[in-house]
Scaffold this active site. Sequence first.
Site, PDB file in Angstrom:
ATOM      1  N   LYS A 128     -11.000  -4.857  -7.449  1.00 36.14           N
ATOM      2  CA  LYS A 128     -12.417  -5.018  -7.062  1.00 36.14           C
ATOM      3  C   LYS A 128     -13.392  -4.537  -8.133  1.00 36.14           C
ATOM      4  O   LYS A 128     -14.175  -3.610  -7.914  1.00 36.14           O
ATOM      5  CB  LYS A 128     -12.693  -4.273  -5.751  1.00 36.14           C
ATOM      6  CG  LYS A 128     -11.838  -4.704  -4.580  1.00 36.14           C
ATOM      7  CD  LYS A 128     -12.272  -4.006  -3.294  1.00 36.14           C
ATOM      8  CE  LYS A 128     -11.473  -4.435  -2.091  1.00 36.14           C
ATOM      9  NZ  LYS A 128     -10.088  -3.990  -2.066  1.00 36.14           N
ATOM     10  N   ASP A 145       0.839  -1.195   0.000  1.00 33.43           N
ATOM     11  CA  ASP A 145       0.000   0.000   0.000  1.00 33.43           C
ATOM     12  C   ASP A 145       0.878   1.250   0.000  1.00 33.43           C
ATOM     13  O   ASP A 145       0.898   2.019   0.970  1.00 33.43           O
ATOM     14  CB  ASP A 145      -0.955  -0.026   1.203  1.00 33.43           C
ATOM     15  CG  ASP A 145      -1.977  -1.145   1.079  1.00 33.43           C
ATOM     16  OD1 ASP A 145      -2.434  -1.410  -0.052  1.00 33.43           O
ATOM     17  OD2 ASP A 145      -2.314  -1.766   2.104  1.00 33.43           O
ATOM     18  N   THR A 170     -15.650  -5.064   4.890  1.00 28.03           N
ATOM     19  CA  THR A 170     -15.687  -5.050   6.361  1.00 28.03           C
ATOM     20  C   THR A 170     -16.025  -3.661   6.904  1.00 28.03           C
ATOM     21  O   THR A 170     -16.366  -3.515   8.066  1.00 28.03           O
ATOM     22  CB  THR A 170     -14.336  -5.518   6.945  1.00 28.03           C
ATOM     23  OG1 THR A 170     -13.289  -4.885   6.208  1.00 28.03           O
ATOM     24  CG2 THR A 170     -14.189  -7.007   6.863  1.00 28.03           C
ATOM     25  N   ASP A 191      -5.548  -6.040  -6.830  1.00 25.90           N
ATOM     26  CA  ASP A 191      -6.759  -5.861  -6.026  1.00 25.90           C
ATOM     27  C   ASP A 191      -7.526  -4.625  -6.511  1.00 25.90           C
ATOM     28  O   ASP A 191      -7.401  -3.545  -5.935  1.00 25.90           O
ATOM     29  CB  ASP A 191      -6.293  -5.697  -4.562  1.00 25.90           C
ATOM     30  CG  ASP A 191      -7.423  -5.472  -3.590  1.00 25.90           C
ATOM     31  OD1 ASP A 191      -8.585  -5.733  -3.938  1.00 25.90           O
ATOM     32  OD2 ASP A 191      -7.133  -5.026  -2.455  1.00 25.90           O
ATOM     33  N   LYS A 204       0.553  -7.698  -3.142  1.00 24.25           N
ATOM     34  CA  LYS A 204      -0.763  -7.173  -3.537  1.00 24.25           C
ATOM     35  C   LYS A 204      -0.610  -5.728  -3.958  1.00 24.25           C
ATOM     36  O   LYS A 204      -0.052  -4.913  -3.232  1.00 24.25           O
ATOM     37  CB  LYS A 204      -1.749  -7.280  -2.367  1.00 24.25           C
ATOM     38  CG  LYS A 204      -3.125  -6.680  -2.693  1.00 24.25           C
ATOM     39  CD  LYS A 204      -4.145  -7.001  -1.620  1.00 24.25           C
ATOM     40  CE  LYS A 204      -4.243  -5.961  -0.533  1.00 24.25           C
ATOM     41  NZ  LYS A 204      -4.916  -4.718  -0.937  1.00 24.25           N
ATOM     42  N   GLN A 232      -7.583  -2.040  12.130  1.00 24.91           N
ATOM     43  CA  GLN A 232      -8.264  -3.320  11.946  1.00 24.91           C
ATOM     44  C   GLN A 232      -9.032  -3.653  13.228  1.00 24.91           C
ATOM     45  O   GLN A 232      -8.529  -3.497  14.334  1.00 24.91           O
ATOM     46  CB  GLN A 232      -7.255  -4.442  11.650  1.00 24.91           C
ATOM     47  CG  GLN A 232      -6.534  -4.297  10.320  1.00 24.91           C
ATOM     48  CD  GLN A 232      -7.389  -4.696   9.113  1.00 24.91           C
ATOM     49  OE1 GLN A 232      -8.583  -4.901   9.252  1.00 24.91           O
ATOM     50  NE2 GLN A 232      -6.759  -4.785   7.949  1.00 24.91           N
ATOM     51  N   ARG A 264      -2.282  -9.811  12.395  1.00 24.99           N
ATOM     52  CA  ARG A 264      -1.326  -9.088  13.242  1.00 24.99           C
ATOM     53  C   ARG A 264      -0.508 -10.077  14.056  1.00 24.99           C
ATOM     54  O   ARG A 264      -1.031 -11.125  14.435  1.00 24.99           O
ATOM     55  CB  ARG A 264      -2.067  -8.148  14.217  1.00 24.99           C
ATOM     56  CG  ARG A 264      -2.789  -6.982  13.541  1.00 24.99           C
ATOM     57  CD  ARG A 264      -1.803  -6.017  12.904  1.00 24.99           C
ATOM     58  NE  ARG A 264      -2.443  -4.895  12.235  1.00 24.99           N
ATOM     59  CZ  ARG A 264      -2.735  -4.837  10.938  1.00 24.99           C
ATOM     60  NH1 ARG A 264      -2.466  -5.867  10.163  1.00 24.99           N
ATOM     61  NH2 ARG A 264      -3.281  -3.775  10.404  1.00 24.99           N
TER      62      ARG A 264
HETATM   63  O1  C5P Z   1      -1.814  -2.956   6.819  1.00 22.12           O
HETATM   64  P1  C5P Z   1      -2.810  -4.090   6.885  1.00 22.12           P
HETATM   65  O2  C5P Z   1      -2.196  -5.418   7.263  1.00 22.12           O
HETATM   66  O3  C5P Z   1      -4.018  -3.746   7.727  1.00 22.12           O
HETATM   67  O4  C5P Z   1      -3.292  -4.237   5.371  1.00 22.12           O
HETATM   68  C1  C5P Z   1      -4.320  -5.112   5.007  1.00 22.12           C
HETATM   69  C2  C5P Z   1      -4.601  -4.996   3.536  1.00 22.12           C
HETATM   70  O5  C5P Z   1      -5.766  -5.758   3.226  1.00 22.12           O
HETATM   71  C3  C5P Z   1      -4.889  -3.585   3.032  1.00 22.12           C
HETATM   72  O6  C5P Z   1      -4.427  -3.499   1.678  1.00 22.12           O
HETATM   73  C4  C5P Z   1      -6.402  -3.504   3.091  1.00 22.12           C
HETATM   74  O7  C5P Z   1      -6.940  -2.589   2.174  1.00 22.12           O
HETATM   75  C5  C5P Z   1      -6.800  -4.929   2.722  1.00 22.12           C
HETATM   76  N1  C5P Z   1      -8.117  -5.333   3.184  1.00 22.12           N
HETATM   77  C6  C5P Z   1      -8.492  -5.342   4.522  1.00 22.12           C
HETATM   78  N2  C5P Z   1      -9.730  -5.747   4.902  1.00 22.12           N
HETATM   79  C7  C5P Z   1     -10.625  -6.134   3.985  1.00 22.12           C
HETATM   80  C8  C5P Z   1     -10.276  -6.144   2.633  1.00 22.12           C
HETATM   81  C9  C5P Z   1      -8.998  -5.732   2.264  1.00 22.12           C
HETATM   82  O8  C5P Z   1      -7.681  -5.005   5.372  1.00 22.12           O
HETATM   83  N3  C5P Z   1     -11.806  -6.564   4.381  1.00 22.12           N
END
Ligand code: C5P
Length: 232
Positions: free
Chosen positions: A61, A10, A119, A59, A32, A190, A181
């Site tokens: 969508k 990201d 989510t 990704d 990704k 999250q 995590r």
């Molecule tokens: O930094 P982090 O581990 O939270 O990143 C998670 C990745 O997964 C990000 O690219 C986020 O946009 C994606 N994602 C998410 N939850 C979802 C769908 C996608 O965290 N439900």
Amino acid sequence: MGKDVIIACDFASAQDTFAFLDKFKEEKPFVKIGMELFYAEGPSIVREIKARGHKIFLDLKLHDIPNTVKKSMHVLSGLDVDMTNLHAAGTKAMMEAALEGLTRPDGTRPILIAVTQLTSTDEERMQKELLINATVADTVLHYAKNAADAGLDGVVCSPLEAGVVHERCGKNFVTVTPGVRFAGGDVGDQKRVTTPEMAKEIGSDYIVVGRPITAAEDPVAAYRKCVAAFVD
Ligand code: C5P
């Protein structure tokens, strides 16, 4: 399907992305690429990362009329990505058209997975704004089943949902799960998180990990820790 750790790159620019990927001297992680980086840099970023030997989950969508999605998927499959996605809300007809567009003349194609309910959409909004008269859990499973019926390979879901998705759609139906995590790590924005060890136990096929790796002091060590816990 092989279990793997996918790093969510990201970043806002190619420069930041390559500065990050350059830290990996031995491994070629699955990465990704999301909308931000793709819209900033265009398809060349996909080609460059692919040329460096990484697998790519693009990704973006997709969600549009079946014909438009089919033609767009055809373009993405020509970019040689390994995995891409769409919104299950686009209906089975759209998902079937997407699969058709994605399939190359030799019959191969990238893995295609569906987003069920984002989510960020809570149950109250889903019911009041979208007029979906069901629970989020039932909607997620129903959309996952639609994706399976349309011939898709899997869904993006919480690791906590991976077990029930497999029960409903079969063990070979792929679950790609963000919200991971390390134990005792920073949760950030999250809400429902699991460790790589728990994600493995529940049965996730791929974990998508962003900040626990990208923002780590030693990203390579953090990636290795994830792989050791989830894959090995
Ligand atoms: O930094 P982090 O581990 O939270 O990143 C998670 C990745 O997964 C990000 O690219 C986020 O946009 C994606 N994602 C998410 N939850 C979802 C769908 C996608 O965290 N439900």
